[in-house]
Write a protein that holds these residues in place. Structure first.
Motif: not given
Length: 402
Positions: A171-175
């Motif tokens: 989720a962090v890298v997707h954001t």
């Protein structure tokens, strides 16, 4: 954006469906002659034998391979197509109906992507707050996800704390990937952002070699040469070039491919698997939660009608275009996963390359971007390299014979 993406075919376990079965329903589901129904001790199951005394995981109850055993861990998949997923087999289309459905899905995939880039660019051109714009896109996506779950359009998953902890890095890298893409779109032309994003295979190869020990073949390395060279040539002749837009697009590439590496390195464990749409839905909600405090801290609350009017902008126009862009963003991601359920990762990767060409051409025509011959040549070389890369990744190394 990817496609990145995060194989993404839904994983369905039948082990939970065979608990406490009714004998008659078992015959309907998998008819087996009575002589094939054996207990653990090898005796034939007759009418007087209690079915509970027989194992559901032995060949005596179910012909063919037994259900997958339950084990600990987690299987999740990245939300863009892994670059190394090129060896998958292509599902066979059953007839002209399936072909028409697949063609429609490809058309919708491209159409939603075109509208997302056009409306998103129109908003970012006059409203220079990419963090807030990205937050709105995740917020609209979250509303759609909750609607699908509450209306039973898609099954609501049961997620444990351990699973959420495992999904958090994705989720962090997707954001970050989506945020950097919007930052780039706000600074340079849509066509230039997508030309730079053609370098995703380069980052995938480098990160996989550094963290996974997956070293590329000479053919893969050769396919990266036109990608890097084409992007460099296009960058040198780009009319809208600036370093902020360039490095934002590069950071988006790094984030998106880090997502794939993280999914391979940390997420591949054995337990309940999440299908692509469910995983994307969960990541969308988590991205909203992660980005909300960052947006308030970095840009403040600047999406109110009062602020937009103070900035001299048309409130209705900004809201409408932002909503359309957010809907198209979520829609093209969902359709992308639906396509991947029907084709191989290689076919999906080739389709993604064609999609990038379509987006670049339509954005150039819509925004009337001046393009020199050298710039067009560099963009073409880079995209041709991406197509070549998607093909050579599907080549399986020959097994060594003794």
């Amino acid at each position: 954006m990817q496609s990145t993406a995060i194989s993404f075919c839904p994983s369905i376990s039948i082990s939970t469906k065979l608990q406490n079965p009714d004998l008659s329903s078992l015959y309907r589901f998998n008819p087996i002659p009575p002589k094939r129904l054996l207990c653990k001790n090898g005796s034939v199951l007759g009418r007087a034998v209690n079915p509970v005394s027989c194992s559901l995981r032995q060949n005596g109850w179910v012909s063919g391979p037994p259900p997958e055993p339950e084990s600990e861990g987690l299987v999740v998949r990245a939300t863009s197509v892994p670059e190394s997923a090129g060896a998958g087999e292509t599902p066979k289309l059953k007839g002209i109906g399936d072909t028409l459905v697949l063609g429609t899905l490809f058309g919708l995939w491209y159409l939603f992507n075109i509208y997302f880039n056009i409306y998103n660019k129109q908003v970012l051109k006059v409203y220079p707050y990419p963090v807030t714009v990205t937050l709105v896109q995740f917020a609209v996506g979250t509303v759609l996800v909750i609607f699908m779950w509450t209306s039973n359009l898609y099954k609501r998953p049961k997620i444990s704390g351990t699973q959420l902890a495992a999904i958090l890095p994705l989720a962090v890298v997707h954001t970050l990937g989506n945020l950097f893409t919007n930052m780039s779109l706000g600074k340079v032309a849509v066509s230039f952002t997508h030309t730079i994003k053609a370098m995703e295979p380069f980052f995938s190869v480098v990160l996989s070699a550094m963290f996974l020990g997956e070293f590329p073949t000479i053919w893969v390395i050769s396919s990266l040469v036109p990608i890097v060279g084409g992007v460099a040539l296009a960058s040198m002749t780009e009319a809208s070039f600036n370093w902020a837009g360039f490095w934002s697009a590069m950071a988006s590439n790094l984030s998106n491919q880090s997502r794939n590496v993280l999914s391979k390195k940390f997420m591949v464990k054995k337990e309940e698997s999440l299908d692509n749409i469910t995983l994307f839905s969960i990541i969308t909600i988590m991205s909203l939660i992660l980005l909300t405090p960052a947006a308030i801290f970095m840009e403040g609350i600047k999406f109110t009608p009062a602020f937009i009017e103070t900035a001299g902008l048309n409130v209705k126009q900004i809201y409408t275009r932002s909503l359309i862009a957010a809907l198209c963003f979520h829609a093209y991601q969902q359709v992308s996963y639906m396509i991947l359920q029907r084709v191989s990762p290689v076919t999906h990767s080739v389709g993604n390359c064609v999609k990038r060409v379509v987006v670049i051409v339509t954005s150039v025509l819509f925004f009337r971007i001046p393009v020199t011959a050298i710039n067009a040549f560099g963009t073409g070389i880079a995209l041709a390299g991406v197509f070549l890369y998607s093909r050579v990744k599907s080549i399986k190394p020959k097994a060594k014979t003794a």
